[in-house]
Design a protein around this motif. Structure first.
Motif, short mmCIF file in Angstrom:
data_model
loop_
_atom_site.label_atom_id
_atom_site.label_comp_id
_atom_site.label_asym_id
_atom_site.label_seq_id
_atom_site.Cartn_x
_atom_site.Cartn_y
_atom_site.Cartn_z
N LEU A 28 19.10 17.86 21.25
CA LEU A 28 17.75 17.65 20.30
C LEU A 28 17.10 18.72 20.23
CD1 LEU A 28 17.09 15.39 18.28
CD2 LEU A 28 15.70 14.55 19.95
N THR A 29 16.19 19.00 21.23
CA THR A 29 15.29 19.99 21.18
C THR A 29 14.98 20.63 22.64
OG1 THR A 29 13.29 20.85 20.29
CG2 THR A 29 13.41 18.65 21.35
N THR A 30 14.16 21.74 22.67
CA THR A 30 13.71 22.01 24.11
C THR A 30 12.32 22.19 23.69
OG1 THR A 30 15.75 23.24 24.56
CG2 THR A 30 13.65 23.81 25.76
N ILE A 31 11.57 21.46 24.54
CA ILE A 31 9.79 21.73 24.65
C ILE A 31 9.49 22.63 25.65
CG2 ILE A 31 7.73 20.43 25.15
CD1 ILE A 31 9.37 17.97 24.76
N LYS A 32 8.55 23.47 25.05
CA LYS A 32 7.94 24.57 25.85
C LYS A 32 6.80 23.97 26.42
CE LYS A 32 9.10 28.95 23.57
NZ LYS A 32 10.39 29.07 24.03
N ARG A 33 6.86 24.03 28.01
CA ARG A 33 5.93 23.22 28.60
C ARG A 33 4.32 23.65 28.55
NH1 ARG A 33 7.44 20.48 33.37
NH2 ARG A 33 5.49 19.42 33.29
N SER A 34 3.31 22.90 28.35
CA SER A 34 2.12 23.39 28.26
C SER A 34 1.28 22.63 29.13
CB SER A 34 1.56 23.28 26.75
OG SER A 34 1.64 21.94 26.36
N SER A 35 1.28 21.10 29.04
CA SER A 35 0.34 20.29 29.84
C SER A 35 0.99 19.03 29.97
CB SER A 35 -1.04 20.12 29.43
OG SER A 35 -0.99 19.50 28.32
N ASN A 36 1.05 18.21 30.94
CA ASN A 36 1.82 16.88 31.00
C ASN A 36 1.55 16.14 29.68
OD1 ASN A 36 3.36 17.29 33.11
ND2 ASN A 36 1.73 15.95 34.61
N LYS A 37 0.12 16.25 29.35
CA LYS A 37 -0.66 15.38 28.33
C LYS A 37 0.16 15.63 26.97
CE LYS A 37 -4.61 14.03 25.53
NZ LYS A 37 -5.86 14.34 25.36
N LYS A 38 0.32 17.01 26.71
CA LYS A 38 0.81 17.47 25.53
C LYS A 38 2.34 17.32 25.50
CE LYS A 38 -2.51 20.81 24.00
NZ LYS A 38 -2.71 22.13 23.82
N ASP A 39 3.04 17.48 26.68
CA ASP A 39 4.53 17.35 27.12
C ASP A 39 4.83 15.69 26.73
OD1 ASP A 39 4.63 19.84 27.48
OD2 ASP A 39 4.78 19.39 29.87
N PHE A 40 4.01 14.81 27.25
CA PHE A 40 4.09 13.39 27.15
C PHE A 40 4.08 12.94 25.59
CE2 PHE A 40 2.73 12.52 31.80
CZ PHE A 40 4.03 13.21 32.13
N ALA A 101 25.97 24.16 32.60
CA ALA A 101 25.85 24.52 31.20
C ALA A 101 26.01 26.15 30.99
CB ALA A 101 24.20 24.07 31.04
N GLU A 102 25.34 26.80 31.97
CA GLU A 102 25.47 28.18 31.65
C GLU A 102 27.13 28.72 31.70
OE1 GLU A 102 23.50 32.35 32.78
OE2 GLU A 102 23.26 31.01 34.11
N ARG A 103 27.99 28.11 32.49
CA ARG A 103 29.48 28.50 32.36
C ARG A 103 29.96 27.95 31.10
NH1 ARG A 103 34.04 26.25 32.45
NH2 ARG A 103 33.27 23.89 32.94
N VAL A 104 29.54 26.82 30.47
CA VAL A 104 30.06 26.54 29.21
C VAL A 104 29.63 27.44 28.18
CG1 VAL A 104 29.71 24.79 27.43
CG2 VAL A 104 30.18 24.17 29.76
N LEU A 105 28.23 27.96 28.20
CA LEU A 105 27.84 28.80 27.19
C LEU A 105 28.62 30.39 27.33
CD1 LEU A 105 24.28 27.88 27.34
CD2 LEU A 105 25.72 27.39 25.29
N ILE A 106 28.75 30.78 28.68
CA ILE A 106 29.30 31.94 28.73
C ILE A 106 30.85 31.88 28.22
CG2 ILE A 106 30.20 33.75 30.20
CD1 ILE A 106 27.58 33.00 31.94
N GLU A 107 31.50 31.06 28.97
CA GLU A 107 33.00 31.07 28.71
C GLU A 107 33.60 30.16 27.38
OE1 GLU A 107 34.63 28.97 31.97
OE2 GLU A 107 33.99 30.43 33.52
N GLU A 118 17.59 30.25 25.23
CA GLU A 118 17.16 29.30 24.11
C GLU A 118 17.97 27.90 24.20
OE1 GLU A 118 17.57 30.98 20.19
OE2 GLU A 118 16.67 32.99 21.01
N VAL A 119 18.96 27.81 24.70
CA VAL A 119 19.93 26.55 24.65
C VAL A 119 20.20 26.01 25.81
CG1 VAL A 119 20.63 27.02 22.10
CG2 VAL A 119 21.96 27.85 24.17
N ILE A 120 19.78 26.64 27.01
CA ILE A 120 20.63 26.10 28.21
C ILE A 120 19.85 24.86 28.92
CG2 ILE A 120 19.20 27.41 30.01
CD1 ILE A 120 21.72 27.96 31.36
N ASP A 121 18.73 24.68 28.76
CA ASP A 121 17.95 23.33 28.73
C ASP A 121 18.43 22.19 28.08
OD1 ASP A 121 16.43 24.73 30.98
OD2 ASP A 121 15.22 25.53 29.48
N LYS A 122 18.52 22.44 27.00
CA LYS A 122 19.18 21.40 25.82
C LYS A 122 20.45 20.97 26.62
CE LYS A 122 19.46 22.51 21.59
NZ LYS A 122 18.93 22.88 20.02
N LEU A 123 21.20 22.12 26.64
CA LEU A 123 22.78 21.75 26.97
C LEU A 123 22.71 21.06 28.32
CD1 LEU A 123 25.66 21.65 26.47
CD2 LEU A 123 25.80 24.03 27.40
#
Length: 139
Positions: A28-40, A101-107, A118-123
């Motif tokens: 779906l997406t990747t959130i850039k962490r800032s604070s627990n409050k904003k992340d939540f 995830a990294e192996r999938v993205l490389i291979e 940019e996409v590894i955490d989402k994958l």
């Protein structure tokens, strides 16, 4: 009911979501962490938007099954998240998910290092959630 998958890191949170039947996970997406409050707050928005009924959070464990520093951070994150939302949250063993995830993205996708970041955490969130969904089919 849709299920959300989270790959929680120090800098980002990868988010995946299941289809309504709970069969297929998609990134779906990747959130850039800032604070627990904003992340939540962002996680709550997604929960409401997609009518999520459960969250699966990847729990990084060492190969021997023990929790290392990152695993302990994720446990603390989940403890705080449980105070902020009132749907079930399950910790799910995610050993080697980011490596996979990294192996999938490389291979398979032949994606450059910059794009992979940019996409590894989402994958990884997709793999965590899909592993959970697959385990439930066999029950």
């Amino acid at each position: 009911m849709r299920i959300m998958g989270l790959d929680v890191g120090d800098k980002t949170i990868g988010i995946a979501i299941s289809d309504l039947s709970g069969t297929i996970a998609q990134g779906l997406t990747t959130i850039k962490r800032s604070s627990n409050k904003k992340d939540f707050e962002r996680i709550k928005q997604i929960i409401n938007e997609y009518e999520v009924g459960m969250i699966i959070v990847g729990l990084p464990k060492n190969l021997n099954g023990t929790l290392g520093p990152q695993g302990q951070k994720v446990v603390r994150f989940v403890e705080h998240l449980k105070e902020a939302i009132n749907i079930p949250i399950i910790l799910w063993d995610e050993r080697l998910t980011t490596v996979e995830a990294e192996r999938v993205l490389i291979e398979k996708a032949d994606i450059s290092r910059a794009k992979r970041k940019e996409v590894i955490d989402k994958l990884a969130a997709v793999l965590i959630l899909q592993n959970y969904l697959d385990s439930q089919k066999n029950k």
